[in-house]
Every structure is written in C-alpha cells, then in structure tokens.
Design an enzyme around this catalytic site. Structure first.
Site, PDB file in Angstrom:
ATOM      1  N   CYS A   1      -0.275   1.233   2.816  1.00  0.00           N
ATOM      2  CA  CYS A   1      -1.101   0.200   1.852  1.00  0.00           C
ATOM      3  C   CYS A   1      -0.513   1.487   0.644  1.00  0.00           C
ATOM      4  O   CYS A   1      -1.308   2.480   0.297  1.00  0.00           O
ATOM      5  CB  CYS A   1      -2.040  -0.953   2.573  1.00  0.00           C
ATOM      6  SG  CYS A   1      -3.181  -0.506   1.171  1.00  0.00           S
TER       7      CYS A   1
ATOM      8  N   CYS B   1      -4.166   1.019  -1.500  1.00  0.00           N
ATOM      9  CA  CYS B   1      -4.889   1.411  -0.503  1.00  0.00           C
ATOM     10  C   CYS B   1      -5.246   3.189  -1.189  1.00  0.00           C
ATOM     11  O   CYS B   1      -5.486   3.624  -1.636  1.00  0.00           O
ATOM     12  CB  CYS B   1      -5.349   1.198   0.967  1.00  0.00           C
ATOM     13  SG  CYS B   1      -5.121  -0.617   1.314  1.00  0.00           S
ATOM     14  N   ASP B   2      -3.779   3.540  -0.574  1.00  0.00           N
ATOM     15  CA  ASP B   2      -4.224   4.817  -0.571  1.00  0.00           C
ATOM     16  C   ASP B   2      -2.943   5.999  -1.912  1.00  0.00           C
ATOM     17  O   ASP B   2      -2.820   6.621  -1.802  1.00  0.00           O
ATOM     18  CB  ASP B   2      -3.202   5.249   0.913  1.00  0.00           C
ATOM     19  CG  ASP B   2      -4.029   4.828   1.593  1.00  0.00           C
ATOM     20  OD1 ASP B   2      -5.652   4.968   1.222  1.00  0.00           O
ATOM     21  OD2 ASP B   2      -3.674   4.217   2.977  1.00  0.00           O
TER      22      ASP B   2
END
Ligand code: FAD
Ligand code: NAP
Length: 312
Positions: free
Chosen positions: A133, A136-137
């Site tokens: 992701c 997300c990261d």
C-alpha cells in the site's frame, strides 16, 4: 431472520445495500470487518469514476458512500463473516466471534486482496520494508529510493505516486511489456524519477532487525544484481476472498471457477437459489469501482425479486 445479508462493504456491498433498502427490503445487514469503503481506499489516485472530474484519492472517493447507502435503513455490522451455510430455504451466517444469524438471501461482496510475489524474505520483512500500500506507507520513504514490483495498472500508478514522494523509484517487471493502460505506461516512461528494471524478478529481500536493507534481483540471463533499497512495494495482482463460501468439507457452497471466482449469470445469481455475488469476487470481474457498484445494484435487484417470491 434477515431479508438479506450482504458480506463485504466495498463499492459492491455498499451499492447492494442502497438498492436493497431503497427497493423495500426491511431487514438488511452489511457485514464489513473493517471500515466500509473497500480496497479502493488504498489507492492514491482515482481518475476513472464517472462524475468525479478531478483526480481523487480512493479515500476521498468512498467517503460519502456509507452515509448515502445507509439512508434507507441499511445496517452496518462491523464483523467478520466466517462462513455461509445453506439450511432449507434460508442461509446461516456464522461470524468469527461465534455468533450466528439467519437470512433469506445473501450477496457475497468480499472482493479481493493483494497477492504475494513469493520471493524469499517477503513475509519476514512485511511491514518492515515490504508493503502492498503506497498511500499507507509511501511517506516513510520520503526522499529515499524504493522499488515497486509488477507491471499492471496498480504497480505503475503507485510507482507514479511514489515518485512524487521518493528520491527514486525502481520499477521491476518480469517482462518487457506492461499490462497497464497505455496512457499510464507513457506517464511512467516520461517520469525521470522512475527507472525501469525489465525482464527481472526479485529473488530475495534481505535486512536486519531494523528492517529491509536491499533486494537481490535476477534477470532472464540469470544475472544477479544487489539493489540497496529500504522499501519495496509489491503489486503483482489480487486473490479473490472466497473463504466465506468454503464449507467444512472443503467444498464451496456454490460453483466457483479454477481461480476461485464465483460463477454468476448476468443477474449476479449463483447456482444456489437466494445466493448472489457481486464485484471483484465474481467471474470475469473487470475489477473497477464502477463495475463493482453496478454489480451490487444488479445483485440487490435480483435479491429483491427472490425475497418477494419467497414471501408471496
Ligand atoms: P472490495 O473493494 O475488495 O471490498 C470488499 C470488502 O469486503 C472489503 O472492505 C473487506 O474488508 C470486506 N470483507 C472481505 N472478507 C470479509 C469477511 N469475511 N467478512 C466481512 N467483511 C469482509 N478501480 C478503479 O475503478 N479505478 C482505479 O483507479 C482503481 N485503482 C485501484 C488501486 C489499487 C491500489 C487497488 C488495490 C485497486 C484499484 N481499483 C481501481 C480496483 C477497485 O478497488 C476494485 O475493483 C473494487 O474496490 C472492488 O470492489 P468490491 O466491493 O468488489 O471489493
Ligand atoms: P494485474 O493486472 O494482474 O498485474 C499483475 C502484474 O504483476 C503483472 O504485470 C504480472 O506480470 C506481475 N506479476 C504477477 N505475479 C508476479 C510474481 N510472482 N513476480 C513478479 N511479477 C508478478 O494486477 P493489478 O495491477 O493489481 O490490477 C488488478 C486489476 O485491477 C486489473 O484488472 C487492473 O486493470 C485493475 N486496476 C485498474 C486500475 C485503473 O483502472 N486505473 C488501477 C488499478 C487496478 P505479467 O504481466 O508478466 O503477468
């Protein structure tokens, strides 16, 4: 007894809930193990949902959906469904906390999840350098060099997103032709922060207790290369989430194909009366938000006529 149980709260499940409740079904529950919205909430840019002219994140796209879809009485239960069973003329829904519920009809909208690539160290460094992701990261790798693995739409779009944050993105693909949309391929090729590493796969991820330190790549001639990166984003396709249909003896409640996708007709009906499937879980799913939403609406309309026929 529920009129309808919807399993999964992505675009397909939410839309099914909207159509079922607006169409008159009274007791409709949507089981979603996390926040409603589905996998698109992990996407950093969506530019192909009709009616939304500007490029938005998946989170922005899905933010208004639950409110609208629950306006006509759809109930959301934050719970994971373990299994669906057929009993006489109804279904039994077993939740993973041991609770059970009965429903006259069921729409399975459990979608899909990212596949693993299968290289050594992928599991060991998952969450410590290996990610699926970028939204997300990605920020953890601000001004650093990262790798992206895959040659489909997801890999290329996320490589573009990461190029905005990171110093450099190595896009590793096992062939020299991409599956992604031609316009996306062009954008990647024109981005000078993205370096293509083609005809190459990841053999191993290595590092320490602190996390990933690098990757051993191997090309078609079996030549190895050590790529020192603290992060790799793996986008090598999706697996369908069909676990809820698995019965105790290992068989599936309804017909599925060799990839585990649920076989449905054009009305999203499975071969079991009262059981429907919609979205990424079904055969030949185009894997698009707009298609999943359309499937959800179709499945709900089919469930409506099924429940009406049962009630007479
Ligand atoms: P999902 O969105 O997968 O939703 C399924 C839901 O079911 C999930 O919320 C999950 O938590 C829940 N669930 C699963 N199992 C259970 C269970 N046992 N009990 C309870 N709940 C359960 N499509 C586009 O149209 N445009 C794009 O730009 C685009 N970009 C993408 C970018 C990325 C990074 C990814 C991963 C996908 C992208 N897609 C895009 C594809 C799109 O997200 C999917 O096609 C769509 O979300 C499918 O919707 P769905 O409702 O079938 O399933
Ligand atoms: P995908 O289209 O299945 O592509 C997977 C990629 O990973 C392929 O390039 C494949 O290589 C490669 N791959 C598979 N296994 C591998 C392994 N073990 N090691 C190395 N590489 C491997 O998956 P996706 O990109 O996630 O897309 C899934 C679906 O969602 C598609 O239908 C896509 O169109 C859709 N989607 C659409 C959008 C959009 O419309 N903007 C955005 C994202 C996703 P090969 O090419 O050699 O097979």
């Amino acid at each position: 007894m529920l009129d309808l149980a919807i399993i999964g709260g992505g675009p397909a499940g939410l839309t099914a809930g909207l159509y079922a409740t607006r169409g008159g079904l009274k007791n409709v529950v949507m089981y979603e193990k996390g926040m409603p919205g589905g996998q698109i909430t992990q996407s950093s840019e969506v530019e192909n949902y009709p009616g939304i002219e500007r490029v938005v994140t998946g989170m922005e796209l899905m933010e208004p959906w639950p409110k609208q879809c629950m306006r006509f009485g759809l109930k959301h239960e934050m719970a994971e469904v373990e299994r669906v069973l057929k009993e006489d003329n109804h279904f039994k829904i077993i939740l993973n906390d041991g609770r059970e519920e009965k429903a006259l009809s069921v729409i399975v909208c459990t979608g899909s999840t990212p596949k693993k690539a299968g290289f050594k160290g992928e599991d060991e460094f998952f969450g410590r350098g290996v990610s699926t992701c970028a939204t997300c990261d990605g920020f953890f790798y601000k001004d650093k060099e990262v790798a992206v693995l895959g040659g489909g739409d997801t890999a290329l779009e996320e490589a573009l997103y990461l190029a905005n944050i990171c110093k450099k993105v190595y896009l590793i693909h096992r062939r020299d032709k991409f599956r992604a949309a031609p316009s996306t391929v062009l954008r990647v090729k024109n981005n000078d922060k993205i370096e293509l590493i083609l005809n190459t796969t990841v053999k191993e991820a290595y590092g320490s207790n602190m996390g990933l330190e690098g990757l051993i790549l191997v090309d078609k001639e079996n030549k190895e290369r050590d790529l020192k990166v603290p992060g790799i984003f793996v986008f090598v396709g999706m697996d369908v989430n069909n676990k809820v249909l698995k019965q105790e003896d290992g068989s599936f409640l309804c017909e599925v194909n060799q990839n585990g996708q649920v076989v449905v007709d054009l009305r999203m009906r499975t071969n079991i009366d009262g059981l429907f499937a919609a979205g990424d879980i079904r055969i030949e799913a185009p894997r698009q938000v707009v298609c999943a939403a359309g499937d959800g609406a179709t499945a709900a309309l089919s469930a409506l006529s099924y429940v009406e026929s049962l009630k007479g």
